[in-house]
Design a protein around this motif. Structure first.
Motif, PDB file in Angstrom:
ATOM      1  N   LEU A 179       0.827  -1.206   0.000  1.00 57.83           N
ATOM      2  CA  LEU A 179       0.000   0.000   0.000  1.00 57.83           C
ATOM      3  C   LEU A 179       0.860   1.255   0.000  1.00 57.83           C
ATOM      4  O   LEU A 179       0.585   2.215  -0.739  1.00 57.83           O
ATOM      5  CB  LEU A 179      -0.944   0.007   1.200  1.00 57.83           C
ATOM      6  N   ASP A 180       1.912   1.261   0.834  1.00 63.46           N
ATOM      7  CA  ASP A 180       2.818   2.422   0.885  1.00 63.46           C
ATOM      8  C   ASP A 180       3.455   2.676  -0.479  1.00 63.46           C
ATOM      9  O   ASP A 180       3.539   3.821  -0.932  1.00 63.46           O
ATOM     10  CB  ASP A 180       3.919   2.191   1.926  1.00 63.46           C
ATOM     11  N   ALA A 181       3.897   1.591  -1.130  1.00 60.61           N
ATOM     12  CA  ALA A 181       4.530   1.726  -2.446  1.00 60.61           C
ATOM     13  C   ALA A 181       3.533   2.216  -3.485  1.00 60.61           C
ATOM     14  O   ALA A 181       3.864   3.055  -4.326  1.00 60.61           O
ATOM     15  CB  ALA A 181       5.140   0.390  -2.870  1.00 60.61           C
ATOM     16  N   LEU A 182       2.313   1.704  -3.424  1.00 64.19           N
ATOM     17  CA  LEU A 182       1.290   2.084  -4.400  1.00 64.19           C
ATOM     18  C   LEU A 182       0.923   3.559  -4.273  1.00 64.19           C
ATOM     19  O   LEU A 182       0.893   4.296  -5.267  1.00 64.19           O
ATOM     20  CB  LEU A 182       0.046   1.220  -4.215  1.00 64.19           C
ATOM     21  N   VAL A 183       0.663   3.994  -3.036  1.00 65.26           N
ATOM     22  CA  VAL A 183       0.279   5.391  -2.812  1.00 65.26           C
ATOM     23  C   VAL A 183       1.410   6.338  -3.191  1.00 65.26           C
ATOM     24  O   VAL A 183       1.196   7.343  -3.877  1.00 65.26           O
ATOM     25  CB  VAL A 183      -0.123   5.608  -1.327  1.00 65.26           C
ATOM     26  N   ALA A 184       2.642   6.029  -2.775  1.00 62.74           N
ATOM     27  CA  ALA A 184       3.788   6.887  -3.079  1.00 62.74           C
ATOM     28  C   ALA A 184       4.075   6.909  -4.574  1.00 62.74           C
ATOM     29  O   ALA A 184       4.360   7.968  -5.147  1.00 62.74           O
ATOM     30  CB  ALA A 184       5.023   6.412  -2.315  1.00 62.74           C
ATOM     31  N   GLY A 185       3.988   5.745  -5.225  1.00 66.08           N
ATOM     32  CA  GLY A 185       4.241   5.676  -6.662  1.00 66.08           C
ATOM     33  C   GLY A 185       3.228   6.474  -7.457  1.00 66.08           C
ATOM     34  O   GLY A 185       3.586   7.218  -8.380  1.00 66.08           O
ATOM     35  N   ILE A 186       1.959   6.326  -7.122  1.00 72.40           N
ATOM     36  CA  ILE A 186       0.909   7.087  -7.817  1.00 72.40           C
ATOM     37  C   ILE A 186       1.090   8.581  -7.568  1.00 72.40           C
ATOM     38  O   ILE A 186       0.876   9.404  -8.469  1.00 72.40           O
ATOM     39  CB  ILE A 186      -0.482   6.620  -7.356  1.00 72.40           C
ATOM     40  N   SER A 187       1.516   8.949  -6.353  1.00 74.14           N
ATOM     41  CA  SER A 187       1.755  10.368  -6.038  1.00 74.14           C
ATOM     42  C   SER A 187       2.860  10.940  -6.915  1.00 74.14           C
ATOM     43  O   SER A 187       2.746  12.068  -7.425  1.00 74.14           O
ATOM     44  CB  SER A 187       2.135  10.521  -4.564  1.00 74.14           C
ATOM     45  N   GLY A 188       3.950  10.165  -7.112  1.00 76.62           N
ATOM     46  CA  GLY A 188       5.026  10.621  -7.988  1.00 76.62           C
ATOM     47  C   GLY A 188       4.558  10.781  -9.419  1.00 76.62           C
ATOM     48  O   GLY A 188       4.919  11.748 -10.108  1.00 76.62           O
ATOM     49  N   LEU A 189       3.743   9.854  -9.882  1.00 82.36           N
ATOM     50  CA  LEU A 189       3.208   9.926 -11.245  1.00 82.36           C
ATOM     51  C   LEU A 189       2.292  11.139 -11.399  1.00 82.36           C
ATOM     52  O   LEU A 189       2.375  11.876 -12.396  1.00 82.36           O
ATOM     53  CB  LEU A 189       2.452   8.636 -11.564  1.00 82.36           C
ATOM     54  N   ILE A 190       1.411  11.341 -10.430  1.00 82.86           N
ATOM     55  CA  ILE A 190       0.485  12.482 -10.491  1.00 82.86           C
ATOM     56  C   ILE A 190       1.241  13.801 -10.505  1.00 82.86           C
ATOM     57  O   ILE A 190       0.912  14.723 -11.264  1.00 82.86           O
ATOM     58  CB  ILE A 190      -0.502  12.438  -9.308  1.00 82.86           C
ATOM     59  N   LEU A 191       2.282  13.893  -9.661  1.00 81.59           N
ATOM     60  CA  LEU A 191       3.063  15.133  -9.620  1.00 81.59           C
ATOM     61  C   LEU A 191       3.704  15.415 -10.973  1.00 81.59           C
ATOM     62  O   LEU A 191       3.708  16.560 -11.441  1.00 81.59           O
ATOM     63  CB  LEU A 191       4.134  15.048  -8.535  1.00 81.59           C
ATOM     64  N   PHE A 192       4.241  14.381 -11.620  1.00 81.48           N
ATOM     65  CA  PHE A 192       4.841  14.583 -12.937  1.00 81.48           C
ATOM     66  C   PHE A 192       3.807  15.087 -13.932  1.00 81.48           C
ATOM     67  O   PHE A 192       4.064  16.042 -14.685  1.00 81.48           O
ATOM     68  CB  PHE A 192       5.459  13.288 -13.465  1.00 81.48           C
ATOM     69  N   VAL A 193       2.638  14.462 -13.943  1.00 80.25           N
ATOM     70  CA  VAL A 193       1.587  14.861 -14.894  1.00 80.25           C
ATOM     71  C   VAL A 193       1.167  16.308 -14.650  1.00 80.25           C
ATOM     72  O   VAL A 193       0.987  17.083 -15.594  1.00 80.25           O
ATOM     73  CB  VAL A 193       0.373  13.922 -14.780  1.00 80.25           C
ATOM     74  N   ILE A 194       1.045  16.692 -13.366  1.00 74.78           N
ATOM     75  CA  ILE A 194       0.651  18.061 -13.032  1.00 74.78           C
ATOM     76  C   ILE A 194       1.686  19.064 -13.523  1.00 74.78           C
ATOM     77  O   ILE A 194       1.370  20.049 -14.198  1.00 74.78           O
ATOM     78  CB  ILE A 194       0.443  18.213 -11.509  1.00 74.78           C
TER      79      ILE A 194
END
Length: 341
Positions: free
Chosen positions: A181-196
């Motif tokens: 869960l920690d990896a999933l949330v952190a990974g998606i956060s990194g992806l979202i930040l890049f897209v933003i």
């Protein structure tokens, strides 16, 4: 040497402070950390240069002034403390005192959030790599037909996001259940930040100029500056954690990494002013491949420890190969031009 004058000045100041704080041992460790930071971040300098050369003089100046303050004090000192504070529910001041008075405990807390840091930084850098590789407008291909066919996939809408998310989901089966869960949330956060960050330029479009206005803002304005700082942060995560394997003195760590960060900044400007990316046409390719490798290593490190030596060595080899390929390409182009004449 004028491009590195400020870096040498900062180095003298940092080493003097290191001597005052930790004596000759402190100076020696700071030098090691500085060299390590530069060796691990050369590909960062190349990618930074590819963005910086399209920015105007004002934002280039901000990158060298405010940017270096953010890189040194923000990303390499304040941000790790903030991460530990969030993870442990200890107030920021308390964590800062812990870092100074009980560095072993602070280092342990920082290692405890290694999974989140690696997932976040790894996914952000993976998106940087995918965005370059899957750019169907790219005309020059280092790996020839293979890279050309991969780039053609960029015609598929949001293919980078699909691939990155797909990889992150596949990794869930490979990771221990307690960190998934920690990896999933952190990974998606990194992806979202890049897209933003990467797509925020669309907010500045107007009806008359459209994409042109958007591109100018992205390349010469605030969002490019933010992009460079987040990119630097992604590179610095492992460097900060890895530094604790050498010393647990946070002051010496900050001073050593500050020296390296300053030289990376100066190297970036040098590459821009000398037109190095134009002279060595595959250098940007090599840097992005190195970023792809670094992203992969960060993601793999969520389960297996990988030495920073491996990261630095692979990056150096890819950069060297790209320079060699560029020289061969330039010679072939000159010979072709002579034949036409």
């Amino acid at each position: 040497m004028q491009h590195f004058r400020l870096s040498f000045l900062i180095t003298v100041l940092c080493l003097s402070t290191a001597f005052w704080w930790g004596g000759m041992i402190g100076v020696f460790i700071a030098i090691i950390l500085g060299v390590l930071e530069v060796s691990l971040s050369f590909d960062n300098a190349v990618v930074n240069a590819s963005v910086l050369k399209r920015m105007n003089a004002r934002w280039q100046h901000y990158f060298l002034t405010w940017g270096i303050l953010i890189a040194v004090f923000g990303m390499r000192l304040v941000f790790p403390v903030l991460i530990v504070s969030i993870a442990t529910n200890i107030d920021f001041v308390g964590v800062a005192q812990m870092a100074l008075e009980n560095p072993a405990t602070y280092s342990q807390h920082l290692n405890n959030v290694h999974v989140q840091i690696s997932a976040f930084g790894g996914m952000f850098l993976l998106m940087v790599f995918f965005s370059f590789m899957l750019n169907d407008a790219k005309e020059l291909h280092w790996l020839g037909r293979i890279e050309e066919r991969v780039s053609a996939l960029g015609k598929l809408k949001a293919i980078e996001v699909i691939l990155a998310l797909g990889l992150l989901l596949i990794m869930q089966k490979w990771l221990p259940p307690e960190i998934r869960l920690d990896a999933l949330v952190a990974g998606i956060s990194g992806l979202i930040l890049f897209v933003i960050v990467d797509s925020s330029a669309a907010l500045f479009e107007d009806e008359e100029q459209g994409e042109l206005a958007s591109g100018m803002v992205k390349k010469a304005g605030l969002m490019s500056f933010v992009y460079l700082e987040v990119l630097d942060a992604s590179f610095s995560f492992d460097g900060v954690i890895g530094a604790f394997a050498i010393t647990q003195d946070v002051i010496i760590i900050m001073l050593g990494l500050a020296i390296g960060a300053m030289f990376v900044r100066s190297l970036t400007v040098y590459l821009v002013n000398k037109g190095t990316l134009d002279d060595y046409v595959f250098l940007e390719h090599g840097a992005h491949y190195a970023i792809g490798v670094l992203a992969s290593i960060m993601l793999v490190s969520m389960r297996y420890h990988i030495s920073e030596v491996v990261t630095g060595l692979v990056g150096a080899i890819l950069i060297a190969l790209s320079v060699f390929s560029s020289i061969r390409y330039n010679k072939a182009e000159k010979q072709d031009l002579k034949r036409r004449r």
